[in-house]
Design an enzyme around this catalytic site. Structure first.
Site, PDB file in Angstrom:
ATOM      1  N   HIS A 101       0.851  -1.320  -0.007  1.00 43.60           N
ATOM      2  CA  HIS A 101      -0.008   0.130   0.095  1.00 43.60           C
ATOM      3  C   HIS A 101       0.805   1.050   0.116  1.00 43.60           C
ATOM      4  O   HIS A 101       0.362   2.214  -0.268  1.00 43.60           O
ATOM      5  CB  HIS A 101      -1.060   0.050   1.174  1.00 43.60           C
ATOM      6  CG  HIS A 101      -0.583   0.289   2.387  1.00 43.60           C
ATOM      7  ND1 HIS A 101       0.028  -0.570   3.382  1.00 43.60           N
ATOM      8  CD2 HIS A 101      -0.515   1.293   3.181  1.00 43.60           C
ATOM      9  CE1 HIS A 101       0.320  -0.131   4.433  1.00 43.60           C
ATOM     10  NE2 HIS A 101       0.235   1.212   4.395  1.00 43.60           N
ATOM     11  N   GLU A 139       6.314   4.874  14.055  1.00 45.25           N
ATOM     12  CA  GLU A 139       4.743   4.694  14.424  1.00 45.25           C
ATOM     13  C   GLU A 139       4.662   4.796  15.884  1.00 45.25           C
ATOM     14  O   GLU A 139       5.345   4.215  16.805  1.00 45.25           O
ATOM     15  CB  GLU A 139       4.104   3.140  14.011  1.00 45.25           C
ATOM     16  CG  GLU A 139       4.126   2.981  12.622  1.00 45.25           C
ATOM     17  CD  GLU A 139       3.653   1.653  12.218  1.00 45.25           C
ATOM     18  OE1 GLU A 139       2.373   1.849  12.073  1.00 45.25           O
ATOM     19  OE2 GLU A 139       4.176   0.564  12.090  1.00 45.25           O
ATOM     20  N   ASP A 168       7.333  -7.295   8.717  1.00 51.84           N
ATOM     21  CA  ASP A 168       6.263  -6.457   8.559  1.00 51.84           C
ATOM     22  C   ASP A 168       6.380  -5.103   7.954  1.00 51.84           C
ATOM     23  O   ASP A 168       5.624  -4.715   7.035  1.00 51.84           O
ATOM     24  CB  ASP A 168       5.594  -6.134  10.135  1.00 51.84           C
ATOM     25  CG  ASP A 168       4.354  -5.436   9.845  1.00 51.84           C
ATOM     26  OD1 ASP A 168       3.464  -5.647   9.188  1.00 51.84           O
ATOM     27  OD2 ASP A 168       4.211  -4.438  10.735  1.00 51.84           O
ATOM     28  N   HIS A 188       7.632  -2.168   2.536  1.00 53.38           N
ATOM     29  CA  HIS A 188       7.312  -0.758   2.315  1.00 53.38           C
ATOM     30  C   HIS A 188       8.631   0.035   2.288  1.00 53.38           C
ATOM     31  O   HIS A 188       8.973   0.851   1.538  1.00 53.38           O
ATOM     32  CB  HIS A 188       6.656  -0.294   3.766  1.00 53.38           C
ATOM     33  CG  HIS A 188       5.316  -1.109   3.902  1.00 53.38           C
ATOM     34  ND1 HIS A 188       4.480  -1.266   2.782  1.00 53.38           N
ATOM     35  CD2 HIS A 188       4.468  -1.139   4.968  1.00 53.38           C
ATOM     36  CE1 HIS A 188       3.434  -1.996   3.310  1.00 53.38           C
ATOM     37  NE2 HIS A 188       3.614  -2.035   4.605  1.00 53.38           N
ATOM     38  N   LYS A 230       7.681   0.500  16.474  1.00 56.38           N
ATOM     39  CA  LYS A 230       6.540   0.838  16.935  1.00 56.38           C
ATOM     40  C   LYS A 230       6.663   1.315  18.409  1.00 56.38           C
ATOM     41  O   LYS A 230       7.662   1.061  19.093  1.00 56.38           O
ATOM     42  CB  LYS A 230       5.725  -0.445  17.105  1.00 56.38           C
ATOM     43  CG  LYS A 230       5.562  -1.271  15.876  1.00 56.38           C
ATOM     44  CD  LYS A 230       4.053  -1.593  15.443  1.00 56.38           C
ATOM     45  CE  LYS A 230       3.828  -2.172  14.431  1.00 56.38           C
ATOM     46  NZ  LYS A 230       3.046  -1.550  13.415  1.00 56.38           N
TER      47      LYS A 230
HETATM   48  C1  BG6 Z   1       1.110  -2.345   7.562  1.00 55.35           C
HETATM   49  C2  BG6 Z   1       1.744  -2.933   8.776  1.00 55.35           C
HETATM   50  O1  BG6 Z   1       1.682  -3.005   6.088  1.00 55.35           O
HETATM   51  O2  BG6 Z   1       1.750  -1.063   7.401  1.00 55.35           O
HETATM   52  C3  BG6 Z   1       1.546  -2.303   9.893  1.00 55.35           C
HETATM   53  O3  BG6 Z   1       1.371  -4.521   8.487  1.00 55.35           O
HETATM   54  C4  BG6 Z   1       1.907  -0.835   9.953  1.00 55.35           C
HETATM   55  O4  BG6 Z   1       2.108  -2.962  11.103  1.00 55.35           O
HETATM   56  C5  BG6 Z   1       1.175  -0.480   8.837  1.00 55.35           C
HETATM   57  O5  BG6 Z   1       1.329  -0.218  11.007  1.00 55.35           O
HETATM   58  C6  BG6 Z   1       1.882   1.196   8.140  1.00 55.35           C
HETATM   59  O6  BG6 Z   1       1.216   1.677   7.190  1.00 55.35           O
HETATM   60  P1  BG6 Z   1       0.988   3.166   7.169  1.00 55.35           P
HETATM   61  O7  BG6 Z   1      -0.048   3.667   5.947  1.00 55.35           O
HETATM   62  O8  BG6 Z   1      -0.119   3.604   8.404  1.00 55.35           O
HETATM   63  O9  BG6 Z   1       2.206   3.963   7.576  1.00 55.35           O
END
Ligand code: BG6
Length: 518
Positions: free
Chosen positions: A201, A239, A258, A263, A363
């Site tokens: 995403h 985060e 994760d 990402h 986190k």
């Molecule tokens: C997800 C992870 O792919 O991305 C999560 O599984 C994480 O652990 C999240 O919190 C973070 O996405 P974003 O868009 O909030 O930065």
């Protein structure tokens, strides 16, 4: 930023234009899961609102629980109140949209369920609503193989044909290289690679897409984007949330699988890759794979020196006491799973040889923010040393991916007054002030691309496998090693001391993401 009319002209490349899309049906497997209510339906609703959906379409939710079309629509309507990025929900848009939503109750493992699905699709007519099919696999990854085989057997998935069928696959995409390869083999047994959309995403985020625009449409930055000018690069994705109720998943994943495998390596690839020959999907993905392949391989010794793990213990975030990771539900009380990871990577190619790329994610840190910082080499401080001391702040560009999306440039300026004081100042571009507060959710863009059949924003098979190779080598280095004292951090702090040590090896320090309000 400059706000004159002529500067507001927007290039069309990958930007505002609507995609050419054909009528189709979108079938969501695992439709009663969180993803559908939180992300997929709100994204489709917004695509309708912005007139981006095909002229005709259907959405079919496939899941085991007993529901009617009507009761599912009601459920989704309530969820939309909670998860829509624009409020209040536009009733007219919803009413038109919801007429196209259907529910197909069935067990993923039973032939009869797929016959029912086939019947439902046929009831939409014999044209594109029956033939152009987007299958969204939001089930457990272990069920993908079964679903694909079944939809193929039901005559819904073909490798060749006038119409199109595509598979959208959510992460986690395997848990190591071997399982990712096995999954790829399952996916491509009944579908071509071109029919598979692997989702990350982050690639749907505006600011992540802007990395390529920023780099390759501005001569002033791109010519500095190399080892001659850059001292090092920092990619930070922090985060504020802890693992919460995802302890069970997290025990298997950890921050490395994760966040880094997908990402963070994607952001790194976009920041460091060479210019592609065109914006065609294969051209962009070829360059990303090339970049990932030029990341220097890590031996277990390198892992010990270049990769830092961390795990949070109890601490205060937002004035509230948060439990330590080992106290979270479904987490082992002696778990060594990392909730933080920091990496020093080298890219062995002509452009980046010798330049450290630092990546960190974690986190329960003090803020949720994602930023790429390009730290330039310092100037020789011969002119101002007498007045300003030996230290001159090196220039930097920061791409703020979220929140307060934007870009800033940091450089030195004279402090007004009689003396010769120099201090860093900022030039700031904010998306909000320049373009208004239009920030589509990543899933809107990704769903639209999947419907349109543009693979640029999806991960290719070799990309995902190369990323796993890197992650596997790190995991091999950690094998059987318990966390040390320097790898624990209190919730609400910036991570373990070991992460600071990592940068100190080369005289560097972490820069906290700057949240600059427009
Ligand atoms: C997800 C992870 O792919 O991305 C999560 O599984 C994480 O652990 C999240 O919190 C973070 O996405 P974003 O868009 O909030 O930065």
């Amino acid at each position: 930023m400059i706000g004159e009319q002529s500067d507001k002209q927007v290039s069309n490349i990958g930007g505002e234009r609507s995609k050419l899309t054909e009528p189709c049906s979108i079938i969501i497997f695992g439709a009663s899961g969180d993803l559908t209510a939180r992300k997929l339906i709100p994204a489709l609703y917004h695509l309708c609102k912005e007139h981006q959906m095909p002229a005709d379409f259907r959405v079919v939710g496939f899941a085991r629980r007993e529901k009617t079309d009507e009761s599912w629509r009601n459920e989704l309507r309530m969820a939309l109140d909670q998860f829509s990025r624009t409020k209040p929900v536009d009733e007219k848009v919803w009413t038109d949209f919801s007429k196209n939503i259907f529910y197909c109750q069935g067990d993923l493992t039973e032939d009869a369920a797929y016959k029912k699905l086939e019947g439902m699709l046929t009831s939409f007519g014999s044209g594109p609503l029956r033939e152009n099919l987007l299958f969204y696999l939001a089930t457990q990854p272990s069920q993908f193989g079964e679903v694909i085989e079944q939809i193929h057997r039901a005559g819904l998935l073909n490798k060749n044909g006038a119409a199109w069928q595509r598979l959208v696959v959510e992460k986690p995409f395997g848990h190591d290289l071997a399982s990712a390869r096995a999954l790829n083999a399952e996916l491509t047994r009944y579908a071509h690679e071109q029919q598979v959309c692997r989702i990350d995403h982050y690639l749907g985020k505006e600011t992540v897409q802007n990395i390529l625009m920023f780099r390759f449409s501005n001569s002033i930055f791109e010519r500095l984007w190399n080892r001659e000018s850059v001292d090092h690069v920092q990619i930070t994705v922090t985060e504020k949330i802890g693992v919460g109720d995802r302890g069970g998943y997290y025990e298997e994943a950890g921050a490395l699988r994760d966040m880094v495998q997908n990402h963070m390596l994607q952001v790194l690839a976009l920041c460091a890759m060479e210019p592609p020959v065109s914006l065609e999907a294969e051209a962009v993905r070829d360059e990303k794979v090339k970049l990932l392949k030029s990341i220097r391989a890590l031996s277990p010794d390198d892992v010990a020196k270049q990769i830092v793990r961390g795990q949070y213990f109890a601490g205060v975030v937002n004035g509230q006491l948060r439990p330590g990771y080992r106290q979270e539900t479904k987490v082992k009380t002696d778990s060594n799973v990392e909730t933080y990871v920091a990496l020093k990577l080298f890219i062995d190619n002509w452009r980046w040889s010798g330049i450290p790329f630092y990546l960190r994610t974690g986190k329960n840190l003090p803020m949720s923010a994602s930023e790429v910082r390009i730290q330039f080499r310092p100037t020789p401080n011969v002119l101002f040393a007498a007045q300003c001391g030996q230290h001159l702040d090196p220039n930097a560009i920061a791409l703020r991916l979220q929140p307060n999306e934007g870009i800033y440039l940091r450089f030195n300026g004279k402090v007004p007054g009689m003396s010769l004081g120099v201090r860093p100042v900022r030039m700031n571009f904010s998306y909000d002030s320049e373009f208004g507060a239009y920030t589509p959710e990543a899933y809107e863009r990704l769903l639209l691309e999947a419907i349109a059949g543009d693979a640029t924003l999806f991960i290719r098979r070799d990309e995902v496998e190369t990323a796993w190779q890197i992650v596997d080598s790190i995991r091999a280095g950690w094998k059987d090693k318990a966390l040390t004292n320097r790898e624990f951090y209190a919730a609400g702090t910036w991570g373990p001391i070991a992460a600071d040590d990592l940068l100190a090896q080369q005289g560097h320090v972490w820069h906290e993401p700057q949240i600059i309000k427009p």
